[in-house]
Each structure stands twice: as C-alpha cells, then as structure tokens.
Design an enzyme around this catalytic site. Structure first.
Site, PDB file in Angstrom:
ATOM      1  N   LYS A  90       0.833  -1.236  -0.012  1.00 33.71           N
ATOM      2  CA  LYS A  90      -0.205  -0.026   0.111  1.00 33.71           C
ATOM      3  C   LYS A  90       0.859   1.215  -0.083  1.00 33.71           C
ATOM      4  CE  LYS A  90      -4.056   1.745   2.392  1.00 33.71           C
ATOM      5  NZ  LYS A  90      -4.977   1.581   3.421  1.00 33.71           N
ATOM      6  N   SER A 165      -9.875   1.606   2.738  1.00 34.04           N
ATOM      7  CA  SER A 165      -8.824   2.208   1.819  1.00 34.04           C
ATOM      8  C   SER A 165      -7.926   1.716   0.965  1.00 34.04           C
ATOM      9  CB  SER A 165      -8.380   3.269   2.869  1.00 34.04           C
ATOM     10  OG  SER A 165      -7.586   2.742   3.984  1.00 34.04           O
ATOM     11  N   SER A 189     -10.455  -0.658   6.813  1.00 32.96           N
ATOM     12  CA  SER A 189      -9.969  -0.349   5.466  1.00 32.96           C
ATOM     13  C   SER A 189      -9.082  -1.440   5.011  1.00 32.96           C
ATOM     14  CB  SER A 189      -8.767   0.804   5.762  1.00 32.96           C
ATOM     15  OG  SER A 189      -9.507   1.877   5.635  1.00 32.96           O
TER      16      SER A 189
END
Length: 492
Positions: A90, A165, A189
């Site tokens: 990420k 997310s 997330s």
C-alpha cells in the site's frame, strides 16, 4: 501451469514449488507482470490498482532468489519465509527513496527516507516489492478514488469499488496482479475491501504489527496483511508481527508462525460461535444476511455450536463513538497534512468536517467513555462464545466513483453516512480483538460478500482456525477474468 494459473497461485504453494525447484521466482514474477499489462488498464476505466510498478528492480531480485533456491537445495539449507514472493505494498507504507504522497496534493513529490516496518520485514523475509497500491486520500474513505491516482475498480464488476482504503491491494489480489499485499485498517480499511473482492484481510490486535509514529499511537489503527487464502494471510501476518524499535506500542514475538489446524473443519467440533447479523442496530442487505446465515449453518453442520448473540449497539451509537475518536486524532491529522480543505476531495472534506463537529460535541474523556462502553458491551456479549461471526459489509457493493455525500440506502432505509454500510468499525473501537474477513459468497451483481470472524482480545489462534474452517466450507467461484462478462448488477 499457464500464466493465468500462476497469476492466482497462492504463496504457500509457490514457496513449496520454489523449494522443490519446480517453479522459479522469475517465472512467477513474469506471470504477474504479464497479468498487470493485460488487465490493470487506465486510471478512469480500468482496475487501476497501482500508483507505480517496480518491475525492473523486482526482476533482479527474483533472479537472485532463484539462485538462492538452487544453492539452498544443494546444501539442504532453509530459506527465508517469503523468498521470491511478489508483494504489492500500500502506498502509505513508505519505501525508502520512493514517493510517499498518500493521495494528497499537499504531499506531491514527497520522498520517503526509510522503509515502513512492515515493508522492512517483508524485504528481510525475502519478499519482492514489485508494485505499490492505490488508496483514497489519506486512507479516509471506503471507496478508492482520488484526483491524484484516478479511480480503482473492482475486478469482479468494474462499476463497483473494490472498497477502501486498501482498495488497490484488494483489487490487485483479485485480478491476479500480486501474490500478497500489505494493507491498513482504522475503521475497516483492510476488511471492507477484502470482503468486496473475495480475498482475505486481517486486522491484528492493536500493536501486534508495528506501525509508524505518531499515528501508530492511535489505538484504532493497525497495519496488516491481505491475501487470497487464510494460510497466506497467516504467513504474511507472522512476517509482519512482533516488537519493533520504531513503534513503542508493538509487542509479541516476530516471525512466529500462526498455527492452523491440519483439518480446520474437524477442529470446529464443540467450538462455540456467536452469530450476530446486525451487531445490534445495523441495517443489512438481504443478500448479505442470507450469505451470513449460510455460513453459520455450514459451521453448525460441521460440528460447531452456533448461538445467537445480542448486542445493544445502534448504528448511531457506533458513528458517534468513532467520530468522537476521529475528532481527536485522525481529523486533525488530515487537516494538518492537507494544506487546507480546499485541496481535498469531497469525501475527505466531509470526513474532516464530520470529525471537527464531533470533537466540538465530545472531548477526549467523552471519547474514552464511549469507547469503553462499547468494549464492555462486546465483552459481555461474547462471554459465552469462543468467536463471533457477523457480516463484513452491510451492502453488496458501492459505486466505484461515488463520494456518497448524501448518505446511502441500505435494505430500504436511508442512512446519513455511508460508513454505516460496513460492520467493521466496532472492532477498531475494540481493537485488541483480532478480526479476519473471509469470503462467504457472491451477490447477484457479481461482487463477493464476506464475513468477519472476531475472537477475544489477542486470541489469534482461534480467529485463524475458525477463518480456515469457513474457507474450507464455503464454495469459491473462479477468479474474475477481465474481458469476460463480470457483474451486471448496479452498485449500491
């Protein structure tokens, strides 16, 4: 094995083939690279899972890993736990010398001076970072789109979001563009996108996986693993976990494997599992409810004792609790980092404004009281069970490009905030509980559905054992083939 087969090969099987010299890390990386070129597409209409790719560096690492396996086989020596496995990280997890922007215009061009602890540990374990994945601005949404990186779409239905997310990580896994991925979770997330993409996401107990200060001190948050199987998720969790000098909140051993039962279904016999479809007062789509009840019946038929669990929570109580917290921590952090609300996407502005209003109503002591009330209520509800089962998301999908500023319709009722479409944030309030999201079925629009397995504080063994049983009992569809018919139903 074709490139398409290799693209969705699980890490545990790949490592076994590497050690037997039946597969080279170079072959696996080349299959993933070809898959990225074939299916990722552009930033507006494609899957668009990555902020950048690092294929040249990754290939050199894969070649070194291949040589290391040959040497280890000749010498009869062990190899590092992730040697040669491609891992997409990420973007919010910094890589030294690479941009660290978190989707914020104010951070454009920033470069990290050190690796994030989870990236450091992935690399130390022999993992190969071949790509970095998209997220919404400052990871503040459960959809994944931003002015900086465009729209990330769900490989199962391109009209839908993969969630957020950690949406880029989830989309990359489902589309066969990475073998493992890193994620983070402050209100769901990791688990929200895992459920929407048919992958597995783990929210570890607070501090079990080290983060970066100062927000590592935020007791709602945590970094963690995503993968396509429970065993792969447990493997990556063991690599990430443990005390780290950068994060004073981190604890426990590093590199200790998470034990999984040899026969997870047989291990269910006598395990008491609480079932709560609505966690008290959440509205839940009928397809999600049906899928969750189906999982509960499969567990019961396999020998588990499934009992209904009543929680007194209302969605209003949950929203007040989490935004009281965000008003003290995350909201001010976004304001400080963004360079002004006018530079933010609409969903981020909405988050900051909601957090600011919450802070005006509830101070820090009020926030702590709200947290501990929910924690106590969960502890009482779970006192007679070994684990809790509930949906991950209350809806079957969210639109890929929407901001949801006017709330959302769920099961025929209007909810003021679209975060009420997820049953994840209560377990960030109760953040010592490990939680695993595993697939539970597929909605009529083609988007996967997931359930959460919640264990008592710090009981990682149970959450992975029950998660592995759910995985073994629930039939899985083939992974999506982009270009073929995907989902045709409209997102919520």
């Amino acid at each position: 094995m074709t490139d398409a087969d290799l693209a969705h090969l699980d890490a545990v099987s790949a490592l076994r083939a590497f050690r037997a010299l039946e597969l080279s890390p170079v072959e696996l990386l080349e299959a993933l690279t070809a898959q990225v070129e074939r299916v990722n597409g552009d930033r507006e209409t494609g899957v668009n899972a990555f902020t950048e790719t690092l294929f040249d560096e990754a290939r050199a690492e894969a070649e070194r890993a291949a040589d290391a396996y040959v040497r280890a086989a000749r010498a009869g020596e062990p190899t590092p736990p992730l040697l040669g496995i491609p891992v997409a990280t990420k973007e919010k997890h910094p890589l030294a010398g690479r941009r660290i922007e978190q989707g914020l215009a104010a951070h454009a061009g920033r470069v990290a001076d050190a690796d994030h602890p989870v990236v450091e540990r992935v690399r130390q374990a022999g993992g190969i970072v071949h790509a970095r994945t998209t997220s919404p601005e400052f990871s503040c949404a459960t959809v994944t789109h931003s002015p900086m990186w465009g729209i990330t779409r769900n490989p199962w239905n391109l009209a839908a979001t993969p969630g957020g997310s950690s949406g880029g990580s989830a989309a990359a896994l489902a589309a066969g563009m990475t073998t493992l991925a890193t994620a983070s979770d402050i209100a769901g997330s990791t688990r929200v996108p895992a459920a929407f993409t048919g992958t597995v996401g783990y929210k570890a107990p607070y501090g079990r996986i080290p983060g970066l200060p100062p927000l590592s001190a935020d007791w709602y948050r945590g970094d963690g693993p995503m993968a396509r199987t429970v065993a792969d998720t447990a493997l990556l969790a063991s690599v990430m976990a443990g005390r780290h000098p950068v994060d004073h909140t981190s604890w426990g051993p590093h590199g200790e494997p998470v034990p999984l039962p040899e026969d997870p279904v047989a291990a269910l016999r006598g395990v008491r599992i609480g079932l709560s479809v609505r966690l008290g007062g959440f509205a839940v789509d009928p397809e999600v409810e049906s899928s969750t009840l189906d999982v509960a019946k499969r567990l019961e038929d396999a020998g588990a004792v499934v009992v209904p669990v009543e929680l007194p929570w209302t969605s209003g109580q949950v929203m007040r609790t989490i935004f009281a917290h965000f008003g003290q921590v995350l909201g001010p952090a976004v304001e400080r980092e963004s360079g002004g609300l006018h530079r933010l996407a609409p969903y981020t502005r909405r988050f900051v404004e909601d957090a600011r209003r919450a802070a005006e109503r509830d101070g820090l002591l009020d926030s702590l009281a709200l947290d501990t009330a929910m924690q106590r209520e969960l502890a009482i509800a779970m006192s007679g069970v070994d684990a809790l089962l509930c949906p991950t998301n209350a809806v079957t999908s969210l639109a890929a490009d929407s901001d949801y500023l006017d709330g959302i319709e769920i099961a025929g009722s209007h909810r003021d905030h679209y975060w009420e479409a997820h049953l994840t944030s209560p377990f960030n309030v109760a953040n010592r509980c490990p939680v695993l999201s595993v697939p539970s079925g597929t909605a009529s629009n083609g988007v996967p559905i997931g359930v959460q397995v919640v264990a008592h504080p710090h009981d990682e063994r149970t959450v992975f054992a029950v998660g592995a049983a759910v995985e073994a009992l629930v039939p899985r569809k083939p992974w999506p083939t982009l270009g073929a018919e995907q989902g045709t139903g409209s997102p919520t």
